[in-house]
Each structure stands twice: as structure tokens, then as C-alpha cells.
Design an enzyme around this catalytic site. Structure first.
Site, PDB file in Angstrom:
ATOM      1  N   GLU B 280     -12.085 -73.355  21.319  1.00 21.31           N
ATOM      2  CA  GLU B 280     -12.759 -72.391  22.181  1.00 21.31           C
ATOM      3  C   GLU B 280     -11.963 -72.143  23.467  1.00 21.31           C
ATOM      4  O   GLU B 280     -11.895 -71.017  23.965  1.00 21.31           O
ATOM      5  CB  GLU B 280     -14.172 -72.892  22.505  1.00 21.31           C
ATOM      6  CG  GLU B 280     -15.070 -71.814  23.087  1.00 21.31           C
ATOM      7  CD  GLU B 280     -16.546 -72.188  22.990  1.00 21.31           C
ATOM      8  OE1 GLU B 280     -16.987 -72.639  21.915  1.00 21.31           O
ATOM      9  OE2 GLU B 280     -17.256 -72.056  23.993  1.00 21.31           O
ATOM     10  N   GLU B 283      -9.290 -69.862  22.518  1.00 25.93           N
ATOM     11  CA  GLU B 283      -9.885 -68.536  22.304  1.00 25.93           C
ATOM     12  C   GLU B 283     -10.110 -67.833  23.654  1.00 25.93           C
ATOM     13  O   GLU B 283      -9.801 -66.650  23.813  1.00 25.93           O
ATOM     14  CB  GLU B 283     -11.223 -68.691  21.556  1.00 25.93           C
ATOM     15  CG  GLU B 283     -11.885 -67.361  21.195  1.00 25.93           C
ATOM     16  CD  GLU B 283     -13.243 -67.561  20.508  1.00 25.93           C
ATOM     17  OE1 GLU B 283     -13.757 -68.696  20.485  1.00 25.93           O
ATOM     18  OE2 GLU B 283     -13.798 -66.550  20.030  1.00 25.93           O
ATOM     19  N   CYS B 300     -22.316 -73.121  20.573  1.00 27.73           N
ATOM     20  CA  CYS B 300     -22.648 -74.461  20.060  1.00 27.73           C
ATOM     21  C   CYS B 300     -24.113 -74.607  19.723  1.00 27.73           C
ATOM     22  O   CYS B 300     -24.494 -75.420  18.899  1.00 27.73           O
ATOM     23  CB  CYS B 300     -22.313 -75.526  21.100  1.00 27.73           C
ATOM     24  SG  CYS B 300     -20.603 -75.524  21.582  1.00 27.73           S
ATOM     25  N   SER B 320     -18.353 -66.802  20.937  1.00 25.12           N
ATOM     26  CA  SER B 320     -17.168 -67.475  20.431  1.00 25.12           C
ATOM     27  C   SER B 320     -17.276 -67.564  18.912  1.00 25.12           C
ATOM     28  O   SER B 320     -18.353 -67.805  18.367  1.00 25.12           O
ATOM     29  CB  SER B 320     -17.093 -68.884  21.025  1.00 25.12           C
ATOM     30  OG  SER B 320     -16.190 -69.655  20.282  1.00 25.12           O
ATOM     31  N   LYS B 359     -30.706 -76.819  14.220  1.00 26.81           N
ATOM     32  CA  LYS B 359     -29.576 -77.214  13.366  1.00 26.81           C
ATOM     33  C   LYS B 359     -29.989 -77.270  11.900  1.00 26.81           C
ATOM     34  O   LYS B 359     -29.156 -77.141  11.008  1.00 26.81           O
ATOM     35  CB  LYS B 359     -29.040 -78.585  13.791  1.00 26.81           C
ATOM     36  CG  LYS B 359     -28.434 -78.628  15.184  1.00 26.81           C
ATOM     37  CD  LYS B 359     -26.980 -78.214  15.202  1.00 26.81           C
ATOM     38  CE  LYS B 359     -26.411 -78.311  16.608  1.00 26.81           C
ATOM     39  NZ  LYS B 359     -25.227 -77.444  16.777  1.00 26.81           N
ATOM     40  N   GLU B 362     -29.353 -73.909  10.892  1.00 29.04           N
ATOM     41  CA  GLU B 362     -27.922 -73.609  10.955  1.00 29.04           C
ATOM     42  C   GLU B 362     -27.190 -74.059   9.684  1.00 29.04           C
ATOM     43  O   GLU B 362     -26.365 -73.313   9.141  1.00 29.04           O
ATOM     44  CB  GLU B 362     -27.297 -74.290  12.183  1.00 29.04           C
ATOM     45  CG  GLU B 362     -25.837 -73.939  12.416  1.00 29.04           C
ATOM     46  CD  GLU B 362     -25.202 -74.787  13.512  1.00 29.04           C
ATOM     47  OE1 GLU B 362     -25.579 -75.957  13.668  1.00 29.04           O
ATOM     48  OE2 GLU B 362     -24.319 -74.268  14.215  1.00 29.04           O
ATOM     49  N   GLU B 367     -22.496 -68.659   5.643  1.00 31.40           N
ATOM     50  CA  GLU B 367     -21.125 -68.530   6.157  1.00 31.40           C
ATOM     51  C   GLU B 367     -20.538 -69.885   6.566  1.00 31.40           C
ATOM     52  O   GLU B 367     -19.353 -69.972   6.870  1.00 31.40           O
ATOM     53  CB  GLU B 367     -21.068 -67.518   7.309  1.00 31.40           C
ATOM     54  CG  GLU B 367     -21.893 -67.829   8.540  1.00 31.40           C
ATOM     55  CD  GLU B 367     -23.321 -67.270   8.490  1.00 31.40           C
ATOM     56  OE1 GLU B 367     -23.831 -67.056   7.370  1.00 31.40           O
ATOM     57  OE2 GLU B 367     -23.933 -67.091   9.551  1.00 31.40           O
ATOM     58  N   CYS B 504     -29.144 -79.911  25.266  1.00 29.04           N
ATOM     59  CA  CYS B 504     -29.506 -80.696  24.081  1.00 29.04           C
ATOM     60  C   CYS B 504     -30.305 -81.951  24.400  1.00 29.04           C
ATOM     61  O   CYS B 504     -31.078 -82.422  23.570  1.00 29.04           O
ATOM     62  CB  CYS B 504     -28.244 -81.101  23.339  1.00 29.04           C
ATOM     63  SG  CYS B 504     -27.108 -79.734  23.109  1.00 29.04           S
TER      64      CYS B 504
END
Lengths: 162, 579
Positions: B280, B283, B300, B320, B359, B362, B367, B504
Site C-alpha cells: 500500500e 501504491e 483493510c 487501495s 471478515k 469478506e 474475488e 479493530c
């Protein structure tokens, strides 16, 4: 998403847009907007409520909370025939609850609901002012009095066949 | 501050003007029971559990919302008060699914605790009971309206703290229900699965989708190589589930417990976090150098990513392309690790222990299957891991400290601070600054991005450019920030967004902090302090200094943002509808 109700009738949608513009920014806009929406579209479907929520910048759950709180609002289009069974005191004493139960059974819907074919909406009403004929029900503008549960089947069959 | 004198049960206390009776009573060491009250989130006086007698008032008053005034006389323990509280509670219980023995919140339920405290030892009112279907269609959150007591804590947190409002109160009287509109499932509405509603729920009406049985099955399957990784926020909260003080760091015990549960390897998501920073950070520098889409926004937090897809699809190109740390590590385990150790990736089962319910959604994204298999196979929340440890009969508190397995267990302080709001930003800047200037940072601690302010800003000078950065946590704060970026009022190079308030450490999968304890401690603060303590304890505090990260690039990936890195570690997003 089903934007159908909004787009399927352009005229209605244009009319409703004007309603939103009128009340947006005013204090307490939700009730009058919902009332007008029901007037224009006949019911408060998901897409109508979502549109209102987006326009007023409030969560759709706020709109839905009000729409389901008040008995004046309906989420589904009403049936062709609106059946109102009187649960006023006189009718109730004379057994109108049994009539209502029978109707729920043969139409296979609950009070407030509409049959899947869109023909019947079943409602419990307050006193219809025909206590002398108790128990009473109305189907659209027609009054049926001195009912017994066993009468109901025949009456409904008549409307079903129409 | 203007003070007023009030008398509570004969005890005189001086409290700031504007305090509620509940706050004043706490100063007098008098415990008033509450149920719908959640400090700063839901203060509506609805459940009537906190009623008290106020001299001169017509009826009993709800202490959680009743403001004190000078000379007020309050009584909290009269026959009328006791009777009212009890009857109110009995009425709630009369329409509650009382399957306490098998409830996930058994012994951690505010309703159960109140029933015991108020001495309700039989159910006097047996009447009509609501019987709704359980909504367990989503991969993350289960909603059980039969246990709901209509306190509205979840509604407030979803609507006001997160700015979302996918659950609300509808219908009226006995039919009142907390649910999405039109009786839809959470799976069919723009819920981001942050799980903040679970954290707010006093009972078992909202809970995570339990995956523990799937993990037990995997552990018992001799054909599978079962690998686990743990997020940074888990190690500063797991201890709470075993009665340890909030903010205790239990990294070593956690690793020991995971080995005893039978995992073949115990890795650290912090490694994935270090890897994320490499990708990142690169990037970001590339986008700045090559005129790419700015601001770059971190990716994230899966709750935030889903929020962006539903509510701000116009920012998807700003996200990102980096996968989240545990997905990166999962992809590395099923590629590099599998190749190196000669294990068929189809036989590797990767479990992520996360402070997060989002998550769970996720990992189901199509993908995120870099090797053709899911990067991560299953997600356990901190709470579920605690449940498994208890089921296995492991005496957690007395476990020795053990170390993560090498290589993917190696990490830096930069990886640890991912667990708190501002941490990803700080970790990224630690590395980006050095790459851009070629000089080490004087001070790696970037205080401007730490703390609980809703939106934080910082400017970091990197030689000839100054990076303008912003940090938001909780989606209502994210929304406010993005509106300003959209209107052009604010301009940034780099934005960190975490879906949960506090980041988190306060994720929807973390140990639940009871309303009563929330009056005294802010878990966001205490757990974050532990995160920063852990960072300071570590010898390496910058991601690019992690020797295993260096080796991974040398041996396998080439360089950050290489073709191979893109294949394995990057992803894309899809706009999603609302209704």
C-alpha cells in the site's frame, strides 16, 4: 431494484416529486409526504419508501417505522374488494369475531392482508353504524348484516367468480 | 462547573448541573439497574428498569434521563420502586425466549443478571408469545427477534454511531419488532456486518454466525493442514473472556492455546499487515508520482469496504487495491508456503481469528481466491476463539507464553498498531517516509493520528512533498469526511478509514463490554493503549525492516506491486445496491 412503481407511471412520479419538493426542508415532512404518497401510488411500497428516504436523507428504517406504526398506511396495494368486518361492541357481542375468523380461514390471509391474486383485502373495522344488523361486514360499499360464519363462504364465492 | 446538591436515599451528594439521577446515584455508590441505557449511545428511558421516586414528581421517573436539580430528593429503594421494576422486568420476560441454557449469552446476559438481581424467581405472566423466524441468512450476523427485548440499543448504534440504520423499530404495540424493513434479511439490505449491534445487544438477539463447529471439523480432519492466524486486536482483548483485566496483552497465552487446540501452524496477521504496508505504501507513492487517483483510501476494514460499495461507490477507484492483511497472508500461505513445504493448497485450511464479524463476509468474496481456493477458509471472532478454548478445557489464564511459528509469525510494531484507529496510517507513514526520503524517521510515533477524535488530520513532510492525511473511524465519521472530500472542501493524499468506532480493538467480534462497565471504562481507549504498549515493546517497529518480509520479496514476490504481487495480494471492488 424494483423501481417499477416509480417509473411505470411517469405522471404519478412527476406529481410525487413536486410533493417532495414542497415538504423538503419543512419541519416534520415525513407524515404529509407519506399521506400524499399513499394517495398517489395507492400504497407505500419499498421503492416509494426508499425514494422518500433518499430525498429526505434519513434511513429507510425511519420511514418504514412510521409507515407501519399508523393504521392509515398500507404497504401493499389494496385488493379489488375491501372486506371490513365490524368489531364494534354490538357486532362483537353478536359473534363478529367468528365471522372474521372464518374469513381469514377461507381467504387464507390475516387481518390487514391482501390475497395473492389481488382480489380481497381483509380488515377489521370499528362501528359501522349498523348495529341493528349486527354482526355486520362490508364488501366495498355493500353491507351484509345478521351474518353467521356459515354465510360467509357463499358471499365470497360470488365475488370470486366475478 | 456549576454544582447542585441532591439527596439520594438520605445521602447528600454534590454533582455537576445537568447530570442525570443515574449519574448522581453512582457518585453516591448507589446502584440503579438499567437495561436499555447505553452510555452516549442510547439514553431514552424506555425500559423503565431504572425508575426512582423523586419527591414532588407525579410518577416514578427514569433515572437514566431525569436531570437532577438543586435540593432534589430521590429514593431508589422503596416498595413502589421495587415493585415497578420487578413487574416491568416480569413483563419483558413473559415474551422472551427463555432458552437461557443454550443461549450464546448465557452468564453474559444483562437481562439474566437483572432477573437474578431483582429476585424474579418465577414467571407469573404466561401469555401470548411472539414467534418469529430467525434471520441467519448472512454469513456474519444472526438476528433472533424472539430474544429481542426492544431496548433499541442496536438501533441507536446502527443509525446514529454508524450512520447506517439498516435495522429499526417497526409495527406497534405487541407486534413491535426491531428488524430491517419489510421483514427482509440482513443479507438483503445494505448492512456492512460491522457487528456493532452485537456489541450493543444486552441479550442474545444479535450474535455472530458461529463457525466453531466448522473449525473443529477441520481440526479433526487428518487430511487437512490447518493453519491459524490472529489479528493484532485479538491479543489485547481475548483475556477479558477469561476474567482478565481489560488491556491485558495475552499474545503468548493465545499462541499456546491455539497450539493446544491442534492447529498445525500458528501465524500472525501482523505479518500480513507488514506486507500490506509494503504494497500500500508503494501504491501511494506511485499514485502520487504518476498522477493516479487520490486520495488513496485504505482497504483493510471489510466493514468499511462494504460501506463504500453500498454508499459511496464513486470512491471505489480511490480504495487501495490491496487485500486486507489476513487475506494477503492467506494467499501467501496457499501459494509460497504451500510450494515451499510441498503441501497441496487444496489441503490447507486457513483460519483467521479476527475482532471482526465483517471478515466472515469478506472471506466469501469470489474475488479473494488468488490460488483458485479461498485465501482464507473461515473466520473466528475473538469471542468464538474463547468459546473453543473453554470447550477444550484449556486453563487459559495459567498457560505459559509461547511464540508464533517462524516466518509468517514474524512481525513488527507497525503490524501491531493496525488494531487501533490511525494505526494503518501511522504504520504506512513510518515506511513511506523512509522510502521517499531515504532517511530514517527521528520519531516513529505519529501522535496526530492516534486517539478517539472522529476525524484526525496530519501533514507529513517527505522531502519535496507534504503528504496530507486524514483518519476516520466509525462509518458516520467516514461519511462526514467523504462528503467534504466530495465537495472539494478538503483535499488529501491518503485517508485511513476503519468501519468500527475506535478501530479493530472495538470491532464487532470483540468481547462484549456490559453497559454497566461502559459507564466506567472506554474499551476503545484501554485496548488501544495495550496495542501501543505492545508496539513499544517490539525491537522492530517498521514494516520494511521485517526480515521475513524482505526474504519473501527476494525469494518470491520480486518487489512491491510486482506482477506476482498484484496477482496474489491485490483485489477489486464492486458497486452494490442499497434497496
Amino acid at each position: 431494484m424494483a423501481v417499477s412503481v416509480l417509473t411505470e407511471n411517469k405522471e404519478k412520479f412527476e406529481e410525487f416529486k413536486k410533493v417532495i419538493e414542497e415538504y423538503k426542508g419543512k419541519e416534520g415532512p415525513l407524515m404529509p409526504i407519506l399521506q400524499k404518497a399513499q394517495e398517489i401510488f395507492g400504497c407505500l411500497s419499498l421503492d416509494v419508501q426508499n425514494y422518500i428516504a433518499e430525498e429526505l436523507n434519513i434511513p429507510i428504517t425511519d420511514v418504514y417505522g412510521v409507515a407501519t406504526f399508523y393504521a392509515q398506511f398500507t404497504l401493499k396495494p389494496k385488493g379489488k374488494y375491501k372486506i371490513g368486518v365490524c368489531l364494534g361492541t354490538a357486532c362483537y357481542v353478536k359473534g363478529s369475531q367468528k365471522v372474521l375468523d372464518k374469513l381469514q380461514e377461507i381467504l387464507n390471509i390475516k387481518v390487514g392482508d391482501t390475497t395473492d391474486d389481488g382480489k380481497f383485502t381483509l380488515e377489521a373495522t370499528r362501528c359501522l353504524g349498523a348495529c341493528g344488523l349486527a354482526p355486520v361486514m362490508m364488501i366495498n360499499d355493500h353491507v351484509y348484516g345478521r351474518l353467521k360464519p356459515e354465510d360467509v363462504e357463499g358471499i365470497i364465492a360470488k365475488y370470486r367468480d366475478e | 462547573m456549576e454544582m447542585v446538591k441532591v439527596t439520594i436515599d438520605g445521602i447528600q451528594v454534590e454533582v455537576p448541573k445537568g447530570s442525570t439521577v443515574l449519574e448522581a446515584a453512582r457518585l453516591a455508590n448507589i446502584d440503579i439497574p438499567t437495561l436499555c441505557y447505553l452510555k452516549g449511545i442510547n439514553e431514552i428511558g424506555a425500559c423503565r428498569m431504572c425508575v426512582v421516586e423523586v419527591k414532588g414528581a407525579r410518577a416514578l421517573q427514569a433515572a437514566c434521563v431525569y436531570p437532577v436539580s438543586d435540593g432534589m430528593e430521590i429514593r431508589t429503594n422503596t416498595p413502589a420502586v421495587r415493585e415497578a421494576r420487578r413487574v416491568n422486568l416480569e413483563l419483558i420476560l413473559s415474551n422472551h425466549d427463555r432458552s437461557c441454557l443454550t443461549c450464546v449469552r448465557n452468564q453474559n446476559c444483562e437481562l439474566q443478571e437483572l432477573a437474578q438481581k431483582l429476585g424474579v424467581n418465577k414467571i407469573r405472566f404466561e401469555g401470548e408469545r411472539i414467534d418469529y423466524p430467525i434471520d441467519d441468512f448472512s454469513p456474519a450476523i444472526v438476528r433472533d427477534p424472539n430474544k429481542c427485548i426492544l431496548c433499541r440499543r442496536c438501533v441507536s448504534v446502527c443509525r446514529n454511531v454508524q450512520g447506517i440504520g439498516v435495522i429499526g423499530v417497526s409495527e406497534r404495540g405487541f407486534d413491535t419488532i426491531v428488524s430491517p424493513v419489510f421483514g427482509m434479511s440482513l443479507n438483503d439490505v445494505p448492512c456492512i456486518y460491522c457487528g456493532q449491534c452485537i456489541e450493543a445487544c444486552p441479550v442474545g438477539a444479535l450474535r455472530e454466525k458461529d463457525d466453531t463447529e466448522r473449525i473443529w471439523d477441520a481440526l479433526n480432519n487428518p487430511d487437512l493442514h490447518v493453519v491459524v492466524q490472529t489479528a493484532p486486536a485479538v491479543r489485547v482483548a481475548l483475556g477479558e473472556e477469561f476474567g482478565m483485566e481489560m488491556g491485558t496483552i495475552v499474545k503468548g497465552k493465545m499462541v499456546a492455546a491455539l497450539r493446544r487446540l491442534g492447529f498445525d501452524k500458528v501465524f500472525d496477521t501482523d505479518f500480513g499487515a507488514d506486507l500490506t504496508i509494503m504494497e500500500e505504501g508503494t501504491e501511494l507513492l506511485n499514485r502520487i508520482k504518476n498522477g493516479g487517483k487520490l486520495p488513496l483510501i485504505t482497504s483493510c476494514s471489510p466493514g468499511w469496504v462494504k460501506y463504500c460499495e453500498h454508499y459511496f461507490p464513486e470512491f471505489l477507484d480511490n480504495l487501495s487495491t490491496c487485500k486486507s492483511p489476513h487475506q494477503m497472508l492467506g494467499a501467501m500461505i496457499k501459494s509460497y508456503y504451500a510450494e515451499k513445504n510441498g503441501i497441496d493448497p487444496s489441503k490447507i485450511f486457513v483460519v483467521s481469528v479476527m475482532p471482526c464479524t465483517a471478515k466472515k463476509f469478506e472471506v466469501t468474496r469470489p474475488e479473494l481466491r488468488a490460488t483458485g481456493y479461498p485465501d482464507v477458509d473461515a473466520v473466528l471472532t475473538t469471542r468464538e476463539l474463547a468459546r473453543m478454548i473453554k470447550q477444550a478445557g484449556i486453563d487459559f489464564v495459567n498457560l505459559p507464553d509461547e511464540e508464533f511459528d517462524p516466518f509468517f509469525g514474524d512481525s513488527t510494531g507497525a503490524g501491531v498498531i493496525f488494531g487501533a484507529t490511525g494505526g494503518v496510517m501511522e504504520a504506512a507513514l513510518r515506511t513511506v517516509a523512509e522510502i521517499a526520503t531515504g532517511k530514517p524517521l527521528d520519531n516513529v510515533e505519529i501522535m496526530e493520528v492516534r486517539g478517539l477524535e472522529g476525524v484526525k488530520e496530519a501533514e507529513i513532510s517527505l522531502g519535496d512533498i507534504t503528504i496530507k492525511a486524514a483518519v476516520a473511524h466509525g462509518t458516520a465519521n467516514a461519511k462526514a469526511l467523504l462528503e467534504k472530500v466530495k465537495s472539494g472542501e478538503k483535499e488529501y493524499h491518503f485517508i485511513e478509514i476503519m468501519g468500527c468506532p475506535g478501530g479493530c480493538v472495538n470491532g464487532g467480534g470483540q468481547p462484549i463490554v456490559k453497559a454497566k462497565d461502559r459507564m466506567d471504562v472506554d474499551s476503545r481507549q484501554v485496548r488501544a493503549a495495550a496495542i501501543y504498549r505492545e508496539d513499544r515493546n517490539l525491537p522492530l517497529r517498521k514494516s520494511h525492516e521485517n526480515p521475513s518480509i524482505k526474504r519473501l520479496y527476494e525469494e518470491y514476490l520480486g518487489h512491491p506491486n510486482s506482477h506476482k504481487a498484484h496477482q496474489l495480494l491485490h483485489t477489486h471492488y464492486v458497486p452494490r445496491k442499497k434497496y
